[in-house]
Design an enzyme around this catalytic site. Structure first.
Site, PDB file in Angstrom:
ATOM      1  N   ASP A   1       1.681  -1.409  11.789  1.00  0.00           N
ATOM      2  CA  ASP A   1       0.443  -1.974  11.241  1.00  0.00           C
ATOM      3  C   ASP A   1       0.236  -3.433  11.618  1.00  0.00           C
ATOM      4  O   ASP A   1      -0.834  -3.993  11.398  1.00  0.00           O
ATOM      5  CB  ASP A   1       0.429  -1.844   9.711  1.00  0.00           C
ATOM      6  CG  ASP A   1       0.208  -0.406   9.272  1.00  0.00           C
ATOM      7  OD1 ASP A   1      -0.455   0.348  10.020  1.00  0.00           O
ATOM      8  OD2 ASP A   1       0.695  -0.025   8.188  1.00  0.00           O
TER       9      ASP A   1
ATOM     10  N   ARG B   1      -7.432  -3.503   9.420  1.00  0.00           N
ATOM     11  CA  ARG B   1      -6.511  -4.454  10.042  1.00  0.00           C
ATOM     12  C   ARG B   1      -7.175  -5.196  11.207  1.00  0.00           C
ATOM     13  O   ARG B   1      -6.825  -6.332  11.513  1.00  0.00           O
ATOM     14  CB  ARG B   1      -5.228  -3.751  10.476  1.00  0.00           C
ATOM     15  CG  ARG B   1      -4.545  -3.105   9.265  1.00  0.00           C
ATOM     16  CD  ARG B   1      -3.088  -2.857   9.408  1.00  0.00           C
ATOM     17  NE  ARG B   1      -2.614  -1.938   8.380  1.00  0.00           N
ATOM     18  CZ  ARG B   1      -2.244  -2.304   7.150  1.00  0.00           C
ATOM     19  NH1 ARG B   1      -2.271  -3.573   6.797  1.00  0.00           N
ATOM     20  NH2 ARG B   1      -1.839  -1.403   6.281  1.00  0.00           N
TER      21      ARG B   1
ATOM     22  N   LYS C   1       0.823  -1.209   0.000  1.00  0.00           N
ATOM     23  CA  LYS C   1       0.000   0.000   0.000  1.00  0.00           C
ATOM     24  C   LYS C   1       0.862   1.267   0.000  1.00  0.00           C
ATOM     25  O   LYS C   1       0.640   2.189  -0.779  1.00  0.00           O
ATOM     26  CB  LYS C   1      -0.910  -0.059   1.230  1.00  0.00           C
ATOM     27  CG  LYS C   1      -1.945   1.030   1.302  1.00  0.00           C
ATOM     28  CD  LYS C   1      -3.033   0.648   2.304  1.00  0.00           C
ATOM     29  CE  LYS C   1      -3.297   1.724   3.221  1.00  0.00           C
ATOM     30  NZ  LYS C   1      -3.790   1.966   4.324  1.00  0.00           N
ATOM     31  N   SER C   2       1.869   1.298   0.860  1.00  0.00           N
ATOM     32  CA  SER C   2       2.737   2.485   0.962  1.00  0.00           C
ATOM     33  C   SER C   2       3.419   2.782  -0.370  1.00  0.00           C
ATOM     34  O   SER C   2       3.509   3.931  -0.802  1.00  0.00           O
ATOM     35  CB  SER C   2       3.834   2.273   2.014  1.00  0.00           C
ATOM     36  OG  SER C   2       3.272   2.010   3.257  1.00  0.00           O
TER      37      SER C   2
ATOM     38  N   GLY D   1      -5.183   8.428   5.205  1.00  0.00           N
ATOM     39  CA  GLY D   1      -4.284   9.396   5.839  1.00  0.00           C
ATOM     40  C   GLY D   1      -3.035   9.630   5.002  1.00  0.00           C
ATOM     41  O   GLY D   1      -2.516  10.748   4.939  1.00  0.00           O
TER      42      GLY D   1
END
Length: 438
Positions: free
Chosen positions: A325, A398, A25-26, A99
């Site tokens: 995470d 999550r 994702k990052s 975010g």
């Protein structure tokens, strides 16, 4: 985001098979943003087709970047507009629940002179702290306003000429650091970010691969220095599987009896592999195979088998930013270790999609976990006997996936309410679970 759906999971079975998890994702967010401000074309493969990165793509299109419709599991090509080519949008930029989208765009847009931008998000995102990005950008000359003295969205940005400066960040946050580095691309001179502990370094690696003048001093990116003036050049990017998504299977295979899973092409960036350190201290049975490096990012496949007599663990200090995470799924793991596990220094989890410390405590207790909450963490008694329960993701992706793994270890059939929250980072999660359960 509609999330009224309920999933039922029967305890008992084991997990066997091979899977490939969703793209990181990052890295997906950063590939879009950096590709958009590079010159020429950037081709992206392995992109995470989920709500958060798609919010980033949507915002960049409104800023005038030509990004085609992104289809699941298909590579696509962006035509970059260069550092000065972003347009003032005709409408408000909606970051959804992401975010990362909001914080990185704040940095990207702060230096776009003579242009105005408004960023908003869903009700959960609009309650998350943005002042941690706005303040350092103001030090560089940025003009950023928002609710609660600039701390909450909607955020208004008036693009200004920025000046490079030295900024110390109070928390080790990859999003804050990345926002400052993106602003530094347009600031005069040199911008330097000093972190209290090392956070994820995907932005630094990718900026370097695109040709930015960036250097890292001190071990593990404590001090990152970027000089403006270098043009970014489009690249081919292969996004590795997300280790945060892989961690659900790594822990599941470790704690669910008679399991063995192979997870292919997982990102093994050293700022993200804290989960492996914890698995080592627990005594998990895993190996890393087929290691290689793609676009500056190390990748490999991870094979995990069930381990008996797992040991309790403590997570604190510098390790925390490397597995922020993974805390929800590690909380589940702790319930099945020998002894008492403790998570400390984790205040940051209170301002994620939900207050994850509170939510994991509240939900795991329904299964029968012995878990208590402290201001900055959790204390978890191991060797739990879980009984089936009706639990709720409370809209956190999550948490939803962690509760699914917990349900496999409960006696009887459990229900997870708002299970679709998992779509935010891992849309194929339930399909993969069905594929692996025997």
């Amino acid at each position: 985001m509609k999330m009224n759906n309920i999933r039922t999971i029967k305890g008992g079975g084991n997990l066997r098979g091979k899977i490939k998890v969703s793209g990181d994702k990052s890295i997906s967010h950063r590939a879009l943003i950096i590709g958009s401000i590079a010159q020429g074309e950037t081709t992206i493969e392995g992109f995470l087709h989920s709500e958060d990165p798609l919010s980033t793509a949507d915002c960049l299109r409104k800023l005038g970047v030509n990004i085609p419709e992104i289809k699941k599991d298909e590579p696509f090509t962006i035509s970059g507009v260069g550092l000065n080519g972003l347009k003032e949008p005709e409408e408000i930029l909606n970051c959804g629940n992401s975010g990362t989208t909001m914080r990185l765009l704040m940095g990207l847009l702060a230096g776009q002179e003579h242009k105005n931008f408004i960023l908003t998000g869903d009700s959960s995102l609009n309650e998350r702290p943005m002042g941690r990005v706005g303040k350092p950008l103001s030090l560089m000359g940025g003009k950023i306003l928002g609710r609660e003295r600039g701390n909450k969205a909607p955020i208004s940005i008036e693009g200004k000429k920025l000046k490079g400066c030295l900024i110390g960040t109070p928390v080790a946050s990859a999003q804050v650091k990345s926002a400052i580095l993106l602003a530094g691309l347009k600031a005069s001179g040199t911008t330097s970010v000093i972190e209290p502990a090392s956070s994820r370094d995907h932005t630094e690696r990718m900026l370097k691969a695109f040709g930015a003048d960036i250097s890292v001093r001190g071990e593990f990116g404590r001090n990152v220095v970027i000089k403006s003036g270098a043009n970014l050049i489009g690249q081919k990017i292969l996004i590795p599987g997300d280790i945060s998504s892989a961690s659900f299977w790594m822990i599941a295979a470790s704690i669910v009896p008679n399991s063995e899973i192979l997870i292919k092409n997982v990102g093994l960036n050293p700022t993200r592999t804290g989960i492996l350190n914890v698995m080592d201290s627990m005594g998990c049975n895993y190996e890393v195979l087929d290691k290689s490096i793609v676009a500056g990012e190390p990748i490999g496949s991870i094979k995990v088998k069930t381990a008996n007599n797992l040991q309790s663990f403590t997570i604190e200090g510098d390790l925390l930013p490397k597995l922020i995470d993974e805390i929800p799924i590690l909380t589940v793991a702790a319930c099945f270790c020998d002894g008492v596990s403790e998570i400390k220094d984790a205040q940051e989890l209170r301002v994620k999609e939900t207050d994850r410390l509170k939510v994991m405590t509240r939900q795991l207790r329904k299964f029968g976990a012995e878990i208590s909450e402290k201001e900055d963490g959790l204390i978890i008694n191991g060797q739990s006997q879980f009984n089936s329960a009706e639990v709720d993701s409370e809209t956190d992706h999550r948490v939803s996936m962690s509760l699914a793994i917990a349900s496999l270890l409960a006696k009887g059939t459990s229900k997870i309410i708002r299970a679709d929250a998992s779509n935010v980072s891992y849309p194929a999660f339930w399909d993969d679970l069905a594929k692996l359960v025997n």
